[in-house]
Every structure is written in C-alpha cells, then in structure tokens.
Design an enzyme around this catalytic site. Sequence first.
Site, PDB file in Angstrom:
ATOM      1  N   ARG A 396       0.845  -1.189   0.000  1.00  0.00           N
ATOM      2  CA  ARG A 396       0.000   0.000   0.000  1.00  0.00           C
ATOM      3  C   ARG A 396       0.888   1.249   0.000  1.00  0.00           C
ATOM      4  O   ARG A 396       2.059   1.193   0.362  1.00  0.00           O
ATOM      5  CB  ARG A 396      -0.897   0.029   1.239  1.00  0.00           C
ATOM      6  CG  ARG A 396      -2.014  -0.999   1.221  1.00  0.00           C
ATOM      7  CD  ARG A 396      -2.801  -1.000   2.518  1.00  0.00           C
ATOM      8  NE  ARG A 396      -3.558   0.243   2.708  1.00  0.00           N
ATOM      9  CZ  ARG A 396      -4.283   0.503   3.798  1.00  0.00           C
ATOM     10  NH1 ARG A 396      -4.339  -0.380   4.784  1.00  0.00           N
ATOM     11  NH2 ARG A 396      -4.946   1.643   3.890  1.00  0.00           N
ATOM     12  N   HIS A 397       0.313   2.342  -0.414  1.00  0.00           N
ATOM     13  CA  HIS A 397       0.994   3.633  -0.313  1.00  0.00           C
ATOM     14  C   HIS A 397       1.304   3.933   1.156  1.00  0.00           C
ATOM     15  O   HIS A 397       0.718   3.330   2.078  1.00  0.00           O
ATOM     16  CB  HIS A 397       0.090   4.732  -0.877  1.00  0.00           C
ATOM     17  CG  HIS A 397      -1.267   4.746  -0.244  1.00  0.00           C
ATOM     18  ND1 HIS A 397      -1.521   5.306   0.989  1.00  0.00           N
ATOM     19  CD2 HIS A 397      -2.448   4.230  -0.666  1.00  0.00           C
ATOM     20  CE1 HIS A 397      -2.788   5.147   1.303  1.00  0.00           C
ATOM     21  NE2 HIS A 397      -3.384   4.497   0.318  1.00  0.00           N
ATOM     22  N   ASN A 403      -6.087   8.759   5.542  1.00  0.00           N
ATOM     23  CA  ASN A 403      -5.984   7.653   6.499  1.00  0.00           C
ATOM     24  C   ASN A 403      -6.017   8.182   7.921  1.00  0.00           C
ATOM     25  O   ASN A 403      -6.684   7.617   8.801  1.00  0.00           O
ATOM     26  CB  ASN A 403      -4.675   6.875   6.289  1.00  0.00           C
ATOM     27  CG  ASN A 403      -4.655   6.051   5.024  1.00  0.00           C
ATOM     28  OD1 ASN A 403      -3.619   5.900   4.382  1.00  0.00           O
ATOM     29  ND2 ASN A 403      -5.788   5.491   4.628  1.00  0.00           N
ATOM     30  N   ARG A 448      -1.051   9.780  -3.713  1.00  0.00           N
ATOM     31  CA  ARG A 448      -0.438   9.131  -2.555  1.00  0.00           C
ATOM     32  C   ARG A 448       0.422   7.929  -2.959  1.00  0.00           C
ATOM     33  O   ARG A 448       1.394   7.604  -2.271  1.00  0.00           O
ATOM     34  CB  ARG A 448      -1.495   8.731  -1.521  1.00  0.00           C
ATOM     35  CG  ARG A 448      -2.645   7.866  -2.001  1.00  0.00           C
ATOM     36  CD  ARG A 448      -3.704   7.814  -0.906  1.00  0.00           C
ATOM     37  NE  ARG A 448      -4.863   6.972  -1.186  1.00  0.00           N
ATOM     38  CZ  ARG A 448      -5.940   7.374  -1.839  1.00  0.00           C
ATOM     39  NH1 ARG A 448      -6.010   8.613  -2.318  1.00  0.00           N
ATOM     40  NH2 ARG A 448      -6.970   6.549  -2.015  1.00  0.00           N
ATOM     41  N   GLU A 469      -7.814   3.249  -6.258  1.00  0.00           N
ATOM     42  CA  GLU A 469      -8.639   2.691  -5.188  1.00  0.00           C
ATOM     43  C   GLU A 469     -10.090   2.524  -5.648  1.00  0.00           C
ATOM     44  O   GLU A 469     -10.538   3.181  -6.599  1.00  0.00           O
ATOM     45  CB  GLU A 469      -8.568   3.611  -3.954  1.00  0.00           C
ATOM     46  CG  GLU A 469      -9.387   3.144  -2.736  1.00  0.00           C
ATOM     47  CD  GLU A 469      -8.977   1.782  -2.203  1.00  0.00           C
ATOM     48  OE1 GLU A 469      -9.116   0.788  -2.954  1.00  0.00           O
ATOM     49  OE2 GLU A 469      -8.557   1.698  -1.030  1.00  0.00           O
ATOM     50  N   HIS A 535      -3.609   0.429  -3.423  1.00  0.00           N
ATOM     51  CA  HIS A 535      -4.536   0.761  -2.348  1.00  0.00           C
ATOM     52  C   HIS A 535      -5.140  -0.509  -1.745  1.00  0.00           C
ATOM     53  O   HIS A 535      -5.051  -1.589  -2.332  1.00  0.00           O
ATOM     54  CB  HIS A 535      -5.639   1.671  -2.888  1.00  0.00           C
ATOM     55  CG  HIS A 535      -5.117   2.855  -3.636  1.00  0.00           C
ATOM     56  ND1 HIS A 535      -4.865   4.073  -3.038  1.00  0.00           N
ATOM     57  CD2 HIS A 535      -4.753   3.001  -4.944  1.00  0.00           C
ATOM     58  CE1 HIS A 535      -4.392   4.918  -3.937  1.00  0.00           C
ATOM     59  NE2 HIS A 535      -4.313   4.287  -5.101  1.00  0.00           N
TER      60      HIS A 535
END
Length: 583
Positions: A396-397, A403, A448, A469, A535
């Site tokens: 994931r980023h 977040n 991101r 995403e 994502h």
Amino acid sequence: MLLHRVLRFLQNGPSGTLELDLEHYVVPAPATSANSAHVYAANNAENPRSLTASGLFRMSDALNSASDISKDSGVEVDQPPAVKEMEVSIPDPSKVFSASGTVESKSVGTHSPLQKQDCQRGLFVDRGVGSPRLVKSSSSSSFMADTKPDIETKNSMPAAAGAVAAAAVADQMLGPKEDRHLAIVLVGLPARGKTFTAAKLTRYLRWLGHDTKHFNVGKYRRLKHGTNQSADFFRADNPDGVEARNEVAALAMEDMIAWMQEGGQVGVFDATNSTRVRRNMLMKMAEGKCKIIFLETLCNDERIIERNIRLKIQQSPDYAEEPDFEAGCRDFRTRLANYERVYEPVEEGSYIKMIDMVSGNGGQIQVNNISGYLPGRIVFFLVNTHLTPRPILLTRHGESMDNVRGRIGGDSVVSGSGEIYAKKLANFVEKRLKSEKAASIWTSTLQRTILTASSIAGFPKVQWRALDEINAGVCDGMTYEEIKKNMPEEYESRKKDKLRYRYPRGESYLDVIQRLEPVIIELERQRAPVVVISHQAVLRALYAYFADRPLKEIPHIEMPLHTIIEIQMGVSGVQEKRYKLMD
C-alpha cells in the site's frame, strides 16, 4: 503541491534508512498465505467424493458415513444438496465418439438461467447489492424489478460483474444447454506441467468469479490403488493397470459431471489422457452434459523435462516412500517411456495446444474450434503465462492524510509517517532488487501512490488507472460514521455483503476485480520483478488471485500499511514472504 512533496522526500534524513539485513523485517505470513510452492499441486485438487481408502461406494453411503470417512482416510467428502445414489459405469472405450456437425464452444460458467417471473420467462442479471435485480419479460420490452430471485438462480450466475455478466446474458440466449458447463480436459505426457497449468487456470477462473474445480485423476488413483505403484502399472500392455486407470478416470469424470449438475460451471480434468481411446471415453460420458475442450501441453526441451521429473520425485506422494531419489527418477523415466510408446496427440474435437510455452521463451499455441467469451479468455490467459521465476512486491501507499482522518477515497497526500515509509521503501527496493535491472514500479494515478514511489530511483515507473482505489462514488471523502449517520441503508447494505455492494455512483469489489484483469494478465506476462504500489481494496483483490482465496473473503483480507508482501512466482508454485518496515 506534488512537486513540493517530492522535493521534501528527497531532503529527508536518515529516518528512512533500513537495517543492512532485510530479514530483520520479515514477519509471519497468515495461515492462508500464498505458499502453494510448499504443497504438491495435485493435493490441492478436489477431494474425491466417490472414493474411500477401500475403494468404490455409493453416494448415499458417502452421505451417511462422511464423518467416518474423514476420520479413517483424511478425505473430506462434499455433500450435494440432494441425496441420490450414484453408481459409476465406464463407457466402452473402443466405441469412437463422434459428434454430428460443427460444435462451437460458447461462454461457459457465465450463464444466467431463464427465470420464471409471474409465469413468464426472463433473464436474471446480477447488478450488485445496491441495485435491484432486473428481469425482462419474454413478451415485453420493459424491465421489472425483482427482489426475490427463485432457488433456481442461486448457483446460476457467477459472482462477477461487467464483461462476465454481459457474456452470461449473450450465451444464455445463444448457447445450447450442455455448453453452459465447460470441461477443460488436460492432455500430455508426464512431467509436462499439466497439473501446474490446471491449478493456475483454476485459480484464474475462480478469481474472475466462475465456479471452478480441479479434478486430478492421480489423486483418485492413489486413494483407490495406493501410492506404491511401479512403472509397470502404467504399461499399455498391462490389462489390469489399464482397467484400473480407466476406472479412476471414469470416477473422476462422474464426480465432475455430478458437481456440474449441482451448479458447478468449469471443471478442470487433470490427467495424461494420452490416447484417443481414453479421450473418446470421456467425450462419451460428457455428451449432452458439458462441453469438452482439450488442453494439450507439449514440451520438447529436455532440460525442462528433467527439471520437472526431479520436482515430481521430490513432491509427489507416489515417491514419498522411496528412500533412494535416483531410483525414483529411474522408475519415473520408465513410466514416462511407457506413456510415450502409446501417446497420440489431440486431433479431435475442440482443443488448445500449448507447444513449448512453459520456458517463457516463445513457443506456440494452437486452437481448434474455440469460440465464446470464456474459452477466449482461457486462451488469452494461457498465451501470457510462463514459469520464469520472478518476485512481485505488493504494498500500500504510505499513510495518507485521509488515512489519518479516517476518510475513504479521496486523493490526499501522504502524512509524515507516509513520507518516512516512502524513503524506507526506496531503500528496500534498492537492496532487494539491486541485481534486477529490468524491474519496474507500478502505481495508481492517485498522488499518494505516486509520492510513495517518488524516492525509488533506477527503475521505470508506470501509472495504471486500473490500480486506483475502489470508487466510493457519492461516499468519497466521508468517514464510515458519516455514512452510517447520513446514509444508514447504504451502510447496512455494505455491511451485509461487502463483496457485491456497490457504492452509489461508484464501484463494488466485483467491479474492481473486472478492471484488474488486465493487470493480472500483465503480471503473468512479465518476466522481471514488479513492485505494485496501490490501495487496500485493489491489493486485496490482487493478493486473493495469487493466494487463491475465495471471492467472499476478499473484502476481509488484512492489508496493513507499511508492509511489503513479496509473491515469488516460479515453476514450483507461489511463495509468499512479508516485510514490515515500520508500524
């Protein structure tokens, strides 16, 4: 703004450094991880429902004694919904099967049965949990909402969306009934990668949403006749051996057809099936029940064949009790010679021939009498697969500002922790892939992931919109608490079925899987390492493909931040390793 963040990354200090030994960051993989390389592929095939350690029995007996069978033999018995006796009969192999006219293969496993609606026939189309099911009457041009599909529809529609669902409607209208079930029948000499190909194809079709099972005849043979059969058992001039092998092949075929009649869509029938007599027997058994496509694997590279033989001796239960490795290799080569004396290439029916495809250095693929959506997808998948070992890194980023705020979707930048992770990731990639000059970095088009990849130097970077995403539609930028408060019906619908739930004006997980298929095909085609920075929802779907996880589990797969999942692709299967670079 984006350029400003990139410059800040490049100025970051030692907070992004890593230990010299990457093993320091290894964490245990979950029990359901993608580690098929440690398991003989045939062992993951369907458990025979028609056999116990002692041999044949009737299906009704199996249902009455399923728990005893499990204790005595370790075989789990699938229990069909309806109890009916099943006695296996083996067609006379000497009677050559022939079909009149030209038979076309339609899209199989994507069918949607004609459903009764107010005494009329209509088409059932799964449009996602958030939308009503629409039924079109055969006598009307208008659509009616149907919120209570009948029982007949339960196993009819694959858990899929987009092209798969569209093909289902088309083939329901055009295809004969038996073409709604597809049998992919493997053909080939031993040590040609049939079981590996069967397992890989099964995994791909399941991931797309087709109810698919892998039936391995060798597994039936070992349960019926034991694992201590020498090469003499496989001689063509051994009538007892020929009869025994035809018997277990018929048992596996009967099990597969019975499963299809209960709602199964695609059966992958894994055996040598190396003579016309055997294949005629199978076609006779399938007549009027399912469409057969033969998948023949041919390999002329002695180096690959020898490698496969040695892997077979290491992994196959047939040689688990053979203490002398070289003696096992000699016996298997004798078995192989027995098959070679009577081998007859496929020239009948619908078929796909893979010729020297496993090396990843070209090869040929030939098709005959193949048409329809699903057979076409199968051919396209097989064209792009190979056994070249290479790692695929999924991550994931770095933590984003959304977040931190608990908001879904959006296109926010990374947080301070996300910046540190980007530096650590760059350091990791440099160490892990330092000798892999052809590696590449894939990101989504959202900033991101681009920011997370920005510190990685020396490798080409590719942005995929397909890696964006999941589209949260009107819920984009909201917290789950806000959705619960302001859109309670949507919140509850998602809670009930996260796989099929589609955000208003957005996507479902099934939609994400459909748009990820080109990514999967390209990952299979790549011969060099790939780092995928994406994502949570997208990586859940990608990981489920490699780990062969059921579709229903995808929305619940743990995909932690700041963790790298290394998937090692190779001849022995899939191996997984996890690195947690920071909390």
